[in-house]
Design an enzyme around this catalytic site. Structure first.
Site, PDB file in Angstrom:
ATOM      1  N   GLU A 108       0.751  -1.322  -0.052  1.00  0.00           N
ATOM      2  CA  GLU A 108      -0.027  -0.105  -0.118  1.00  0.00           C
ATOM      3  C   GLU A 108       0.900   1.513  -0.112  1.00  0.00           C
ATOM      4  O   GLU A 108       2.219   1.176   0.295  1.00  0.00           O
ATOM      5  CB  GLU A 108      -0.938   0.208   1.236  1.00  0.00           C
ATOM      6  CG  GLU A 108      -0.076   0.163   2.839  1.00  0.00           C
ATOM      7  CD  GLU A 108      -1.180  -0.250   3.730  1.00  0.00           C
ATOM      8  OE1 GLU A 108      -0.595  -0.299   4.864  1.00  0.00           O
ATOM      9  OE2 GLU A 108      -2.303  -0.090   3.481  1.00  0.00           O
ATOM     10  N   LYS A 110       2.636   4.735   1.244  1.00  0.00           N
ATOM     11  CA  LYS A 110       3.094   5.190   2.400  1.00  0.00           C
ATOM     12  C   LYS A 110       2.826   6.730   2.501  1.00  0.00           C
ATOM     13  O   LYS A 110       3.490   7.358   1.934  1.00  0.00           O
ATOM     14  CB  LYS A 110       4.673   4.912   2.730  1.00  0.00           C
ATOM     15  CG  LYS A 110       5.169   5.407   4.178  1.00  0.00           C
ATOM     16  CD  LYS A 110       6.487   5.143   4.261  1.00  0.00           C
ATOM     17  CE  LYS A 110       7.133   5.406   5.467  1.00  0.00           C
ATOM     18  NZ  LYS A 110       6.955   6.972   5.777  1.00  0.00           N
ATOM     19  N   ASP A 112       2.789  10.320   4.082  1.00  0.00           N
ATOM     20  CA  ASP A 112       3.829  11.156   4.719  1.00  0.00           C
ATOM     21  C   ASP A 112       2.813  12.126   5.859  1.00  0.00           C
ATOM     22  O   ASP A 112       2.321  13.188   5.483  1.00  0.00           O
ATOM     23  CB  ASP A 112       4.776  12.210   3.787  1.00  0.00           C
ATOM     24  CG  ASP A 112       5.897  12.669   4.673  1.00  0.00           C
ATOM     25  OD1 ASP A 112       6.519  13.371   4.193  1.00  0.00           O
ATOM     26  OD2 ASP A 112       6.167  12.073   5.730  1.00  0.00           O
ATOM     27  N   TYR A 215      -5.644   7.776   7.416  1.00  0.00           N
ATOM     28  CA  TYR A 215      -5.734   6.435   6.766  1.00  0.00           C
ATOM     29  C   TYR A 215      -5.266   5.390   7.585  1.00  0.00           C
ATOM     30  O   TYR A 215      -4.275   5.475   7.980  1.00  0.00           O
ATOM     31  CB  TYR A 215      -4.836   6.775   5.563  1.00  0.00           C
ATOM     32  CG  TYR A 215      -5.683   7.516   4.296  1.00  0.00           C
ATOM     33  CD1 TYR A 215      -5.519   8.857   4.224  1.00  0.00           C
ATOM     34  CD2 TYR A 215      -6.286   6.702   3.331  1.00  0.00           C
ATOM     35  CE1 TYR A 215      -6.186   9.238   3.261  1.00  0.00           C
ATOM     36  CE2 TYR A 215      -6.841   7.205   2.278  1.00  0.00           C
ATOM     37  CZ  TYR A 215      -6.832   8.608   2.345  1.00  0.00           C
ATOM     38  OH  TYR A 215      -7.523   9.441   1.423  1.00  0.00           O
ATOM     39  N   LYS A 304      11.139   3.327  -0.160  1.00  0.00           N
ATOM     40  CA  LYS A 304      11.359   4.794  -0.149  1.00  0.00           C
ATOM     41  C   LYS A 304      11.100   5.166  -1.547  1.00  0.00           C
ATOM     42  O   LYS A 304      11.752   4.231  -2.468  1.00  0.00           O
ATOM     43  CB  LYS A 304      12.102   5.250   0.744  1.00  0.00           C
ATOM     44  CG  LYS A 304      12.013   4.985   1.900  1.00  0.00           C
ATOM     45  CD  LYS A 304      10.880   5.355   2.580  1.00  0.00           C
ATOM     46  CE  LYS A 304      10.731   6.767   3.105  1.00  0.00           C
ATOM     47  NZ  LYS A 304      11.838   7.608   4.083  1.00  0.00           N
ATOM     48  N   CYS A 398      39.580  20.004  18.508  1.00  0.00           N
ATOM     49  CA  CYS A 398      37.915  20.011  18.698  1.00  0.00           C
ATOM     50  C   CYS A 398      37.684  21.572  18.374  1.00  0.00           C
ATOM     51  O   CYS A 398      38.001  22.385  19.177  1.00  0.00           O
ATOM     52  CB  CYS A 398      37.627  19.557  20.153  1.00  0.00           C
ATOM     53  SG  CYS A 398      35.858  19.821  20.643  1.00  0.00           S
ATOM     54  N   CYS A 401      35.991  22.796  22.421  1.00  0.00           N
ATOM     55  CA  CYS A 401      37.040  22.981  23.450  1.00  0.00           C
ATOM     56  C   CYS A 401      38.660  23.213  23.092  1.00  0.00           C
ATOM     57  O   CYS A 401      39.427  23.518  23.946  1.00  0.00           O
ATOM     58  CB  CYS A 401      37.010  21.786  24.512  1.00  0.00           C
ATOM     59  SG  CYS A 401      37.516  20.314  23.915  1.00  0.00           S
ATOM     60  N   CYS A 414      36.392  13.661  19.804  1.00  0.00           N
ATOM     61  CA  CYS A 414      37.067  14.559  20.903  1.00  0.00           C
ATOM     62  C   CYS A 414      36.885  13.900  22.278  1.00  0.00           C
ATOM     63  O   CYS A 414      36.029  13.318  22.679  1.00  0.00           O
ATOM     64  CB  CYS A 414      36.186  15.771  21.336  1.00  0.00           C
ATOM     65  SG  CYS A 414      36.779  16.730  22.797  1.00  0.00           S
ATOM     66  N   CYS A 419      34.743  18.575  27.609  1.00  0.00           N
ATOM     67  CA  CYS A 419      34.187  19.398  26.597  1.00  0.00           C
ATOM     68  C   CYS A 419      32.789  19.977  26.836  1.00  0.00           C
ATOM     69  O   CYS A 419      32.221  18.849  27.030  1.00  0.00           O
ATOM     70  CB  CYS A 419      34.453  18.493  25.279  1.00  0.00           C
ATOM     71  SG  CYS A 419      34.058  19.413  23.891  1.00  0.00           S
TER      72      CYS A 419
END
Length: 648
Positions: A108, A110, A112, A215, A304, A398, A401, A414, A419
């Site tokens: 069926e 899909k 959104d 639905y 998809k 990093c 930090c 890191c 941090c």
């Protein structure tokens, strides 16, 4: 109007309402509908004790809610595994065929939108709950009663959960955004966003105006006796629910591919936003045999649709530091609109990916976004380069930090436990409801404690003093005492909760429980081979846990010494079931999880499918295909009463 006339007019009004909201084929003019509606409403207002609870007048919004209460689903609402091409779909089909060679597909569209669970009891809509985390969502019952395509009453007396998607037609979405534009309100990015936002309005009259639709796509708890999902869904649609524009039930793989391409071809013509097609195993007994992973059912996938592609320019590459210290490059691109979503950032995964694709700052690139997938760069248009493009360099320090980074190729981390990016996020997760649930220790308080240098590590929470809290803005004696008590109460938590609270990438509540039960307090000594052997664990999860242990073993042991989590490793009692593979089937006098736990304590490995390697099949009432297969293979079968006798 007497009561009999009210009943007659009410039935006419229900028929007209169904024709308008469900069938999308009105059989009365708006004037006729409004006149009859108000006649029925007047009688109900004058005779409230005789008003029908399923009357269309009950859908009118107007209640202003204070907020949304949390509510539990009776059965878990699972996520779906995504597949993006025919090769991935065929690979899933082959996995199913390993259990049963020939089976039927249920396919069926899909849509959104926003997932919703409806609970009916004695024929009446009792509760409507958003998906949430799959176990607990928000109670939106009052808003849902304003949605015309959701029956308030159904011709089925048993308890049933009907799951589906709340959507809004694309045309109604455009009209809604036009109105918001005129009223100087922020626009909804896409129909899914509009549907979800409308469902969670505190003013139910706002929801009522949004023309939402529902639905159904599945069923949770139910006592329906049909053997196939297609049969169960046909029954659901017969109760007055909307049916998708296309459903295909077939044993032919080619029919599945044909429907997929048909839906793509008609993507624009279909009124609701679609982002793919759902393919499910139709046979309920085969669904049960296939079972579930940690995240999703093995008997269904979301195939998809191809993503919409757009060309844009890569302006810069910035760095994000996650809660576990992983440094991720992010593409900053010129804004581009993809299916109603303005995209300005895209994932680059890691620096190995950047080097492999030869991505440079200033490049023209093709970017895609498909459904809820994070936008990503799939191609660099090398031929458009003019020589001004800059090759990005792998970071050495990093960005938060400044400490030196550990570069392990695809993974850059890191290691500084102080941090800002790691500590605050880690503590917020640690104290959250899904983790240790330390009441009163919210995001703002954690940020405040860190900013004032009171707490610089999760372990420091357990060394907090009353005077330290009282010195902070907003803290008085009672609040400080309550927080300290909540922190103290979080000690001696179960090991699985403690592991989940650490925020290890890819390790959630279910996975944490499996780790705790498999290894107990020695979990930090577990190796890759032992971890990946756990049921439902894949390579990504195993590697993530191994990496976490390698980097944080000492600090985690120190934290465990403070909190003293309670081990949940099973203490095995030697029995006839020790080392044996057992399968449960049919309805039992006790909950299935309780029997499973008892067998595991006796050393059994409880499996979801029957094979030649199965040692026992334990059956209850209405046992189906698993029992048949056990008899066919010559596997020893035990009734529940025989099981109890052996245990005693």
């Amino acid at each position: 109007m007497n009561h009999q006339e009210y009943i007659e007019k009410l039935e006419i009004l229900k028929v007209w309402a169904k024709a308008y909201y469900v069938d999308d084929a009105p059989i009365a003019s708006d004037e006729e509908y409004d006149r009859l509606y108000h006649e029925v409403l007047k009688y109900e207002q004058e005779n409230p004790l005789f008003a029908d609870e399923s009357s269309p007048t009950k859908r009118v919004g107007g209640v202003v809610l204070e907020g949304f209460e949390k509510a539990s689903h009776k059965a878990r609402m699972w996520s779906m595994e995504d597949v993006f091409d025919e090769h991935d779909l065929d690979a899933w089909i082959e996995r199913v065929k390993k259990v049963k060679e020939r089976f039927t597909f249920y396919c069926e569209p899909k849509f959104d939108g926003a997932s919703l669970n409806l609970i009916y009891e004695n024929g009446m809509l009792k509760q409507a709950i958003t998906r949430g985390d799959g176990s607990i969502g928000e109670d939106v019952t009052q808003n849902v009663k304003t949605i015309g395509s959701i029956p308030l009453k159904i011709a089925y007396e048993g308890e049933i959960e009907i799951r589906g998607e709340v959507v809004i037609k694309k045309a109604d979405f455009e009209r809604l955004n036009d109105e918001r534009l005129k009223n100087n309100e922020s626009l909804f990015a896409n129909p899914r966003n509009a549907a979800a936002g409308s469902l969670r309005q505190l003013d139910t009259s706002v929801t009522a105006k949004r023309k939402l639709m529902f639905y159904p796509w599945g069923i949770g708890v139910n006592s329906l006796t049909q053997s196939f999902l297609s049969q169960k869904m046909s029954f659901v649609y017969s109760l007055g629910f909307l049916q998708p524009p296309r459903i295909v039930v077939t044993q032919n793989v080619q029919d599945v591919h044909t429907l997929y391409h048909e839906l793509i071809a008609n993507r624009d013509a279909i009124e609701m936003m679609m982002d793919g097609m759902v393919v499910k195993v139709d046979d309920i007994s085969l669904q049960e045999e296939l079972g579930y992973t940690v995240k999703y059912p093995k008997w269904m996938v979301a195939f998809k649709f191809p993503a919409i592609e757009k060309v844009t320019k890569l302006k810069d590459i910035t760095l994000q530091v996650g809660r576990t210290g992983v440094v991720t490059p992010v593409a900053e691109v010129e804004a581009v609109n993809i299916e109603g979503v303005v995209v300005e950032r895209a994932t680059l995964h890691n620096f190995d990916e950047i080097e492999r694709k030869d991505i440079r700052i200033g490049d023209s690139v093709i970017i895609i976004r498909s459904g809820d997938v994070i936008p990503k760069i799939i191609k660099v248009l090398v031929e458009r380069r003019n020589g001004t493009e800059v090759t990005p360099q792998r970071p050495l320090s990093c960005p938060v930090c400044g400490s030196e980074l550990l570069d392990e190729g695809a993974l850059i981390k890191c290691q500084n436990l102080s941090c800002d990016a790691r500590v605050v996020g880690a503590m917020i997760h640690f104290a959250s409801k899904k983790a240790l649930n330390i009441d009163g220790l919210g995001d703002k308080i954690i940020e405040q404690l860190y900013a004032q240098n009171v707490v610089l590590h999760v372990k420091d929470l357990y060394a907090l003093k009353r005077e330290q809290l009282l010195a902070l803005e907003g803290f008085k004696a009672k609040k400080a005492d309550n927080l300290l008590e909540a922190i103290e109460q979080s000690k001696k938590v179960s090991l699985e909760k403690f592991i989940n609270a650490l925020g290890i990438e890819h390790i959630g509540e279910v996975a944490a429980k499996k780790i705790a039960r498999a290894f107990g307090l020695e979990w930090l000594e577990a190796g890759y081979e032992a971890i990946i052997a756990l049921e439902g664990f894949g390579e990504e999860m195993a590697k993530s846990l191994v990496e976490f242990i390698r980097v944080n073993r000492d600090e985690t042991y120190e934290l465990m010494a403070v909190i003293e989590p309670v081990a949940s490793k099973l203490e095995i009692t030697e029995s006839v079931f020790t080392g044996k593979t057992v399968v449960l089937t049919g309805s039992m006098s006790k909950p299935r999880d309780e029997i499973k736990g008892m067998l595991e304590q006796l050393g059994a490995k409880v499996s979801g499918s029957v094979s030649k390697k199965t040692d026992f099949v334990i059956f209850g009432e209405e046992a189906g295909s698993k029992l048949d297969k056990a008899i066919e293979l010559g596997v020893k079968t035990l009734s529940e009463s025989e099981l109890n006798g052996m245990i005693e």
